[in-house]
Design a protein around this motif. Structure first.
Motif, PDB file in Angstrom:
ATOM      1  N   ASP A 167      13.588  25.583  18.317  1.00 40.16           N
ATOM      2  CA  ASP A 167      13.994  24.187  18.502  1.00 40.16           C
ATOM      3  C   ASP A 167      13.435  23.259  17.422  1.00 40.16           C
ATOM      4  N   ILE A 168      12.946  23.822  16.313  1.00 39.11           N
ATOM      5  CA  ILE A 168      12.397  22.955  15.265  1.00 39.11           C
ATOM      6  C   ILE A 168      13.519  22.473  14.346  1.00 39.11           C
ATOM      7  N   ALA A 169      13.539  21.175  14.129  1.00 36.32           N
ATOM      8  CA  ALA A 169      14.631  20.557  13.365  1.00 36.32           C
ATOM      9  C   ALA A 169      14.594  20.969  11.895  1.00 36.32           C
ATOM     10  N   VAL A 170      15.689  20.831  11.231  1.00 39.51           N
ATOM     11  CA  VAL A 170      15.900  21.021   9.795  1.00 39.51           C
ATOM     12  C   VAL A 170      15.967  22.497   9.384  1.00 39.51           C
ATOM     13  N   ILE A 171      15.038  23.311   9.850  1.00 39.80           N
ATOM     14  CA  ILE A 171      14.985  24.692   9.347  1.00 39.80           C
ATOM     15  C   ILE A 171      16.116  25.548   9.937  1.00 39.80           C
ATOM     16  N   ASP A 172      16.482  26.607   9.193  1.00 42.05           N
ATOM     17  CA  ASP A 172      17.574  27.476   9.640  1.00 42.05           C
ATOM     18  C   ASP A 172      17.233  28.150  10.967  1.00 42.05           C
ATOM     19  N   LYS A 173      16.052  28.741  11.023  1.00 42.27           N
ATOM     20  CA  LYS A 173      15.581  29.336  12.286  1.00 42.27           C
ATOM     21  C   LYS A 173      14.092  29.595  12.165  1.00 42.27           C
ATOM     22  N   SER A 174      13.452  29.704  13.316  1.00 41.97           N
ATOM     23  CA  SER A 174      12.011  29.928  13.258  1.00 41.97           C
ATOM     24  C   SER A 174      11.721  31.426  13.352  1.00 41.97           C
ATOM     25  N   ARG A 192      25.756  13.677  -2.802  1.00 46.62           N
ATOM     26  CA  ARG A 192      25.014  14.943  -2.859  1.00 46.62           C
ATOM     27  C   ARG A 192      24.047  15.081  -1.681  1.00 46.62           C
ATOM     28  N   GLY A 193      23.639  13.959  -1.118  1.00 47.56           N
ATOM     29  CA  GLY A 193      22.892  14.008   0.136  1.00 47.56           C
ATOM     30  C   GLY A 193      21.404  14.277  -0.007  1.00 47.56           C
ATOM     31  N   VAL A 194      20.802  14.512   1.155  1.00 48.31           N
ATOM     32  CA  VAL A 194      19.340  14.649   1.228  1.00 48.31           C
ATOM     33  C   VAL A 194      18.928  16.053   0.755  1.00 48.31           C
ATOM     34  N   HIS A 195      17.875  16.100  -0.035  1.00 42.08           N
ATOM     35  CA  HIS A 195      17.338  17.368  -0.547  1.00 42.08           C
ATOM     36  C   HIS A 195      15.842  17.453  -0.251  1.00 42.08           C
ATOM     37  N   GLY A 229      22.885  20.871  11.942  1.00 43.40           N
ATOM     38  CA  GLY A 229      24.305  21.138  11.841  1.00 43.40           C
ATOM     39  C   GLY A 229      24.601  22.592  12.154  1.00 43.40           C
ATOM     40  N   GLU A 230      25.828  22.865  12.504  1.00 38.90           N
ATOM     41  CA  GLU A 230      26.217  24.245  12.791  1.00 38.90           C
ATOM     42  C   GLU A 230      26.226  25.038  11.507  1.00 38.90           C
ATOM     43  N   LYS A 231      25.820  26.283  11.620  1.00 40.04           N
ATOM     44  CA  LYS A 231      25.796  27.137  10.430  1.00 40.04           C
ATOM     45  C   LYS A 231      27.130  27.806  10.286  1.00 40.04           C
ATOM     46  N   THR A 259      15.313  21.489  -6.088  1.00 36.20           N
ATOM     47  CA  THR A 259      15.356  21.011  -4.700  1.00 36.20           C
ATOM     48  C   THR A 259      16.454  21.752  -3.941  1.00 36.20           C
ATOM     49  N   VAL A 260      16.381  21.662  -2.633  1.00 30.48           N
ATOM     50  CA  VAL A 260      17.287  22.404  -1.754  1.00 30.48           C
ATOM     51  C   VAL A 260      18.067  21.396  -0.912  1.00 30.48           C
ATOM     52  N   PRO A 261      19.401  21.494  -0.900  1.00 27.92           N
ATOM     53  CA  PRO A 261      20.171  20.500  -0.130  1.00 27.92           C
ATOM     54  C   PRO A 261      20.091  20.746   1.373  1.00 27.92           C
ATOM     55  N   GLU A 262      20.040  19.654   2.114  1.00 30.00           N
ATOM     56  CA  GLU A 262      19.994  19.783   3.571  1.00 30.00           C
ATOM     57  C   GLU A 262      21.348  20.221   4.111  1.00 30.00           C
ATOM     58  N   LYS A 263      22.412  19.725   3.486  1.00 30.25           N
ATOM     59  CA  LYS A 263      23.758  20.085   3.946  1.00 30.25           C
ATOM     60  C   LYS A 263      24.485  20.790   2.821  1.00 30.25           C
TER      61      LYS A 263
END
Ligand SMILES: Nc1ncnc2c1ncn2[C@@H]1O[C@H](COP(=O)(O)OP(=O)(O)OP(=O)(O)O)[C@@H](O)[C@H]1O
Ligand SMILES: O=P(O)(O)OC[C@H]1O[C@](O)(CO)[C@@H](O)[C@@H]1O
Ligand SMILES: [Mg+2]
Length: 566
Positions: free
Chosen positions: A296-303, A146-149, A564-566, A133-137
């Motif tokens: 402007d799509i949420a969660v992903i790094d960039k479109s 550990r947060g959301v994955h 979140g800011e990268k 899995t991949v962590p959101e943060k």
């Protein structure tokens, strides 16, 4: 989920580790065997960070329940039933995607044809571990949960479709974006070259094409060159999403993999299609590939297409700079796309260094008086004789509406049609300078559709290819999802996560501060604006509150949450 630590095993340590000492044996991804873990009691082995980890127990996280509910509470109540949240140790939450076996538990599986593929079978660990899995943060502190994955994208050892049984279709919806044709091409070629799937159709002109146009057979040959062209060879449209008619057609035509390329509206449509497919109990996988030039799509790094757009915007900014610097008191004004999110304007400004002022929808501004835009323009022209302004199309809409009151108009998808901020600003600046008897020249450049219509650049082409491949692997493995890059790794994200919020520039983050310091423009923000922005961010980052409470409702009505800011 095991209640103790699982650490990837260092290869050279393999012989040294005793049975039962708490280190996982790395999965052999090329073998059909499931990964084998040897669990050990962490305290028995002094591993670099296990000492810290073992002290953290589940009980250390009073907010774990709230964290686990992170997705569920941001869902509309009728969608909450679809959330699949799996809790692990140390505050780990998997926000999982839907799978065919959630409602068709008896489905057979088949070996992944990639294991016999001459190119891929030589790759060590080509298959991803089913538990990856991949962590959101990724920025965390010592005691952070550990947060959301999200489930890691990639090929699985077992698939839920036999190649000859797959009938796939591809649709593109919403506005254009560089890279659409590359994604289409790589879906068609990837299905054929990786999985021997050759029954692939294009749906023409967006969602309505499911029930109103002929389906277009697509082969690797027919799509061979399309990535060199802008736009979408399939055509696109807004509006026309009729869930029942679409799913009727999917069912009637025996389609079992649906690839849907589009923005936030399109992903909402994909989610509706998935829900109807599931309600009917159809063996159909739905893969959403997020597209939007606005990023402007949420969660992903960039479109995809975003980098290309920023690069192409430089040409317009350069032209504006040339025009401005070749005139006395010259102003070059460039409008860039960005309906609700000013990412293109912000990145194009940061990249160029010729821009003196950047205006985006997220940051309110004003024209007259101390600290206003006119005062800044006067100062900048005095200092430098010329200036360049970049404005995102959604900026200042409230100001325009005050000076030109017109009824809101909507496009076919229900998006508000914007007034031309570039033209409006040009007139306002001209009028102001005239009233001050200031000689000046202003050139307004609107490259928006030219930017959107070009083919993707090299890096976006690679990104589009990987997105298409990740989408294919996920659909073949029976998942339904939106695919995207999260902290640099491809992941399968539940539809609700990308449709419930929108990615926006955070004006309280360091990226916007970098921009302000690079242009030297005023922030145009009052103390109240700053407080309001901080409060909005605080609410967005707050752990969720139970569904149904008044706070929950308030949070739903706030249209904006952000990455979140990268
Ligand atoms: N809430 C929704 N439910 C179902 N379908 C939707 C929804 N919102 C939009 N759609 C459909 O999705 C398609 C595209 O939507 P829209 O025009 O908003 O573009 P988008 O996908 O957001 O892309 P972009 O904004 O980047 O151009 C349209 O066919 C529209 O009918
Ligand atoms: O004129 P169209 O095609 O409806 O699209 C315009 C909108 O589409 C986008 O390019 C993507 O949402 C926005 O930046 C812009 O406001
Ligand atoms: Mg949209």
């Amino acid at each position: 989920m095991a209640s103790h630590i699982i650490l990837p095993k260092e290869e050279e340590e393999e012989e040294e580790v005793e049975e039962g000492l708490g280190v996982a044996v790395e999965a052999d991804h090329d073998s059909p065997e499931p990964p084998r873990y040897r669990h050990l009691q962490p305290a028995q082995k002094a591993l670099p960070f296990s000492a810290t980890c073992v002290r953290i127990s589940r009980d250390s996280y009073p907010n774990l329940r709230a964290l686990r509910n992170a997705s569920a509470t941001s869902l509309r109540d009728d969608d909450a039933a679809f959330a699949k949240l799996d809790e692990g140790d140390y505050g780990y939450v998997l926000d999982d995607v839907q799978h065919l076996t959630d409602y068709l538990p008896e489905l057979p599986t088949f070996p992944n044809p990639l294991q016999d593929h001459p190119a891929y079978s030589t790759v060590k660990q080509y298959f991803v571990n089913a538990d990856d899995t991949v962590p959101e943060k990724v920025v965390v502190q010592k005691n952070s949960p550990r947060g959301v994955h999200f489930r890691r994208a990639g090929p699985r050892q077992r698939v839920y479709f036999e190649p000859e049984d797959v009938k796939a279709c591809i649709v593109t919806c919403g506005g254009l974006c560089p890279g659409l044709n590359t994604v289409i091409r790589e879906l068609v070629c990837g299905l054929s070259h990786m999985y021997n799937v050759n029954d692939v159709f294009g749906i023409q002109n967006g969602y309505k094409g499911f029930y109103s146009s002929n389906y277009l057979p697509m082969t690797p040959k027919s799509v061979n060159d399309i990535h060199k062209r802008g736009g979408t060879v399939l055509g696109s449209s807004r509006g026309g999403h009729d869930t029942h008619k679409i799913v009727d057609n999917i069912q009637d035509r025996g389609i079992n993999q649906v690839y849907i390329i589009g923005g936030d509206g399109t992903q909402k449509g994909a989610y509706e299609i998935f829900k109807e497919i599931r309600r009917r109990g159809l063996k159909v996988a739905v893969a959403g590939i997020p597209k939007t030039i606005d990023n402007d799509i949420a969660v992903i790094d960039k479109s995809f297409g975003f980098d290309t757009a920023v690069e192409e915007a430089q040409r317009a900014i350069d032209a504006a700079h040339v025009e401005a610097s070749s005139a006395e008191n010259g102003i070059g004004l460039v409008k860039l796309m960005g309906r609700y999110s000013g990412f293109i304007a912000m990145y194009a400004t940061l990249a160029s260094r010729d821009v003196d002022c950047c205006l985006i929808p997220e940051s309110p501004f004003f024209l007259e008086g101390e600290g206003g835009l006119f005062e800044y323009i006067e100062r900048r022209l005095k200092e430098n004789n010329h200036m360049v302004i970049v404005v995102a199309e959604g900026a200042g809409q409230d100001l325009i509406a005050k000076s030109i009151p017109v009824a809101d108009q909507l496009d076919a998808s229900g998006n508000k049609l914007l007034l031309d901020v570039g033209l409006w600003l040009t007139h306002k600046i001209k009028d102001h300078c005239k009233s001050k008897k200031m000689e000046m020249t202003i050139k307004y450049i609107d490259p928006t559709y030219m930017i959107r219509a070009i083919p993707s650049n090299a890096s976006d082409n690679v990104y589009c290819t990987l997105l298409a491949h990740s989408a294919i692997h996920g659909a073949m493995a029976g998942y339904s999802f939106t695919v995207g890059m999260v902290n640099g790794r491809h992941a399968y994200i539940p539809f609700h996560r990308v449709t419930s919020t929108r990615n926006k520039v955070k004006i309280t983050d360091r990226m916007w501060a970098r921009l302000l310091s690079s242009t030297n423009q005023p922030s145009f923000l009052s103390k109240e604006d700053i407080m309001e922005a901080r409060e909005a961010e605080r609410l967005a980052n707050r752990l969720p509150v139970p569904a149904g409470s008044s706070e929950h409702t308030k949070k739903h009505s706030a249209s904006v949450l952000s990455n979140g800011e990268k």
